[in-house]
Design a protein around this motif. Structure first.
Motif, PDB file in Angstrom:
ATOM      1  N   SER A 239       9.234 -59.135  34.877  1.00 32.16           N
ATOM      2  CA  SER A 239       7.781 -59.298  34.917  1.00 32.16           C
ATOM      3  C   SER A 239       7.049 -58.192  34.177  1.00 32.16           C
ATOM      4  CB  SER A 239       7.296 -59.356  36.366  1.00 32.16           C
ATOM      5  OG  SER A 239       7.546 -58.134  37.026  1.00 32.16           O
TER       6      SER A 239
ATOM      7  N   SER B 175      11.857 -65.035  42.433  1.00 30.50           N
ATOM      8  CA  SER B 175      12.671 -64.207  43.314  1.00 30.50           C
ATOM      9  C   SER B 175      12.279 -64.420  44.773  1.00 30.50           C
ATOM     10  CB  SER B 175      12.503 -62.733  42.935  1.00 30.50           C
ATOM     11  OG  SER B 175      13.104 -61.886  43.891  1.00 30.50           O
TER      12      SER B 175
ATOM     13  N   LYS C 238       5.743 -62.889  34.395  1.00 31.23           N
ATOM     14  CA  LYS C 238       5.239 -62.454  35.691  1.00 31.23           C
ATOM     15  C   LYS C 238       5.705 -63.359  36.826  1.00 31.23           C
ATOM     16  CE  LYS C 238       1.119 -60.148  33.894  1.00 31.23           C
ATOM     17  NZ  LYS C 238       1.519 -58.829  34.360  1.00 31.23           N
TER      18      LYS C 238
ATOM     19  N   THR D  46       0.485 -64.318  39.361  1.00 26.36           N
ATOM     20  CA  THR D  46       1.562 -63.759  40.178  1.00 26.36           C
ATOM     21  C   THR D  46       0.897 -63.014  41.322  1.00 26.36           C
ATOM     22  OG1 THR D  46       3.633 -62.480  40.118  1.00 26.36           O
ATOM     23  CG2 THR D  46       1.739 -61.571  38.921  1.00 26.36           C
TER      24      THR D  46
ATOM     25  N   ALA E 202      14.898 -58.861  43.509  1.00 22.29           N
ATOM     26  CA  ALA E 202      13.587 -58.231  43.370  1.00 22.29           C
ATOM     27  C   ALA E 202      13.576 -57.223  42.228  1.00 22.29           C
ATOM     28  CB  ALA E 202      13.201 -57.541  44.679  1.00 22.29           C
TER      29      ALA E 202
ATOM     30  N   ALA F 224      13.673 -59.139  38.940  1.00 28.32           N
ATOM     31  CA  ALA F 224      12.372 -59.777  38.709  1.00 28.32           C
ATOM     32  C   ALA F 224      11.323 -58.767  38.270  1.00 28.32           C
ATOM     33  CB  ALA F 224      11.916 -60.503  39.971  1.00 28.32           C
ATOM     34  N   MET F 225      11.368 -57.564  38.849  1.00 21.91           N
ATOM     35  CA  MET F 225      10.408 -56.526  38.455  1.00 21.91           C
ATOM     36  C   MET F 225      10.595 -56.145  36.998  1.00 21.91           C
ATOM     37  SD  MET F 225      10.446 -54.135  41.860  1.00 21.91           S
ATOM     38  CE  MET F 225       9.404 -52.868  41.143  1.00 21.91           C
TER      39      MET F 225
ATOM     40  N   SER G 200       3.039 -57.540  46.670  1.00 25.47           N
ATOM     41  CA  SER G 200       3.850 -58.365  45.778  1.00 25.47           C
ATOM     42  C   SER G 200       4.719 -59.285  46.619  1.00 25.47           C
ATOM     43  CB  SER G 200       4.739 -57.471  44.895  1.00 25.47           C
ATOM     44  OG  SER G 200       5.779 -58.231  44.302  1.00 25.47           O
TER      45      SER G 200
ATOM     46  N   ASN H 223       7.246 -60.810  45.738  1.00 28.86           N
ATOM     47  CA  ASN H 223       8.627 -60.484  45.418  1.00 28.86           C
ATOM     48  C   ASN H 223       9.177 -59.431  46.382  1.00 28.86           C
ATOM     49  OD1 ASN H 223      11.063 -60.158  43.885  1.00 28.86           O
ATOM     50  ND2 ASN H 223      10.132 -58.415  42.849  1.00 28.86           N
TER      51      ASN H 223
ATOM     52  N   GLU I 260       8.807 -62.803  39.491  1.00 28.02           N
ATOM     53  CA  GLU I 260       8.703 -62.255  40.844  1.00 28.02           C
ATOM     54  C   GLU I 260       8.540 -63.363  41.874  1.00 28.02           C
ATOM     55  OE1 GLU I 260       7.031 -57.779  40.386  1.00 28.02           O
ATOM     56  OE2 GLU I 260       5.556 -59.330  40.818  1.00 28.02           O
TER      57      GLU I 260
END
Length: 354
Positions: free
Chosen positions: A105, A124, A118, A280, A98, A101-102, A183, A185, A121
């Motif tokens: 993104s 993930s 994007k 996303t 996570a 991925a953040m 989110s 994610n 996420e």
């Protein structure tokens, strides 16, 4: 080739609502973003930086406890504790995913990645769902094997470690609940931690039963229960992330209803090539080809459609191609007046008539 009027743009480089590409024939292609639309950060008031801090705090708690619990599980001979430790390892992995991925993104769109990264996420979240399911299958197999031939389990060690695990997971769950769970994610990481909390509660109950009654199979039964919860959570993540990868419309948003509402707008004769998808988590998008009656005000129609989509459906990332219906096509026998066939060589999707 018609001329292009670039128009005003916002800080993201997008054309502001009310500014479209005006062609010499009077047709218009508009790309509008409402005031609530955000490409960076979160719309619910939690910053990306705060999300990373909460996730990092949960990761630190979990990593320390994994080492302790694994050692106790080996000494106590408890599959339930070992399964909890394995699950917590996937928890730590999910939080690391996570966080990565953040970071990805948040990078700006450039080159061939016109939406940026994007979807990292969503990748993930998909990976988190898959690891939950794989871990659940492995633990379920081990639990069944131990139901058939139960080993000796040290009940007091299982119970005391599970109680500490409940406290640790409550703190970790609280940390992630403070982050942006809209989110997918972060929701993936949250589901990992939440299921681990349930696992520790089940393990504590199993440890108490073993300690008071000597029924060793309670350890394996608790593991089976937790495996079921893991399968449910993992399937939910795979389903939701899969919908985004397959460009499905957001849950609760019916494209046919939206198309009918667009077509019912004053001066609109037809809507086709309508697509609604999710870029996303929390970023739905729409594109459509809209035909307006001859002599109709394309600019006014687009502004009305943008406003309706934002107010009724929360769709603020919209791309509408506006054209006048071609009456000459009907006169020449080439296509029905205002039809998709008269404007698109290969129209796709249902046609909504006004």
């Amino acid at each position: 080739m018609g001329r292009t009027d670039v128009g005003a743009r916002d800080e993201h480089g997008h054309r502001k609502p009310g500014h479209g590409r005006g062609h010499e024939d009077g047709h218009e292609h508009g790309h509008g973003h409402g005031p609530d639309h955000g490409h960076a950060g979160h719309t619910h008031g939690v910053s990306a930086g705060a999300d990373r801090r909460w996730l990092s705090a949960a990761l630190a708690l979990i990593t320390v406890f994994i080492v302790v619990e694994t050692a106790v599980a080996v000494l106590a001979g408890s599959l339930a504790l070992l399964s909890d430790a394995a699950h917590m390892l996937t928890d730590a992995f999910s939080i690391v995913l996570a966080l990565v991925a953040m970071r990805l993104s948040a990078r700006p769109a450039r080159g061939g990645f016109t939406f940026g990264l994007k979807r990292a996420e969503i990748l993930s979240a998909h990976a988190n769902g898959l690891t939950l399911i794989l871990a659940a299958l492995w633990l379920g197999y081990e639990a069944v094997r131990r139901l058939i031939d139960p080993p000796e389990v040290t009940g007091w060690m299982v119970l005391s470690t599970a109680l500490v695990g409940i406290a640790v997971n409550l703190l970790a769950t609280w940390c992630l609940s403070r982050a942006n769970r809209s989110s997918l994610n972060i929701e993936g990481a949250y589901q990992h931690i939440l299921n681990d909390l349930f696992a520790f509660i089940g393990t504590a109950v199993a440890g108490l039963i073993v300690l008071t009654t000597g029924f060793a199979r309670a350890d394996a039964l608790a593991t089976l229960l937790v495996s079921g919860l893991m399968l449910k959570a993992g399937w939910g993540l795979l389903r939701d992330s899969g919908r985004i990868f397959l460009e499905a419309a957001p849950v609760g948003l019916d494209p046919d209803e939206v198309g009918a509402e667009l077509a019912a707008t004053d001066a609109v004769t037809e809507v086709h090539d309508l697509h609604i998808w999710t870029i996303t988590s929390g970023e739905p998008a729409l594109s459509a080809h809209v035909l307006v009656e001859p002599g109709g005000d394309c600019h006014r129609v687009r502004r009305a459609l943008d406003r309706m989509l934002a107010e009724r459906h929360g769709l603020t990332h919209t791309t509408l191609q506006i054209d006048h219906a071609d009456r000459s096509a009907e006169d020449d026998g080439r296509a029905p007046a205002g039809s998709a066939a008269g404007h698109c060589e290969t129209p796709h999707g249902p046609v909504h008539l006004g």
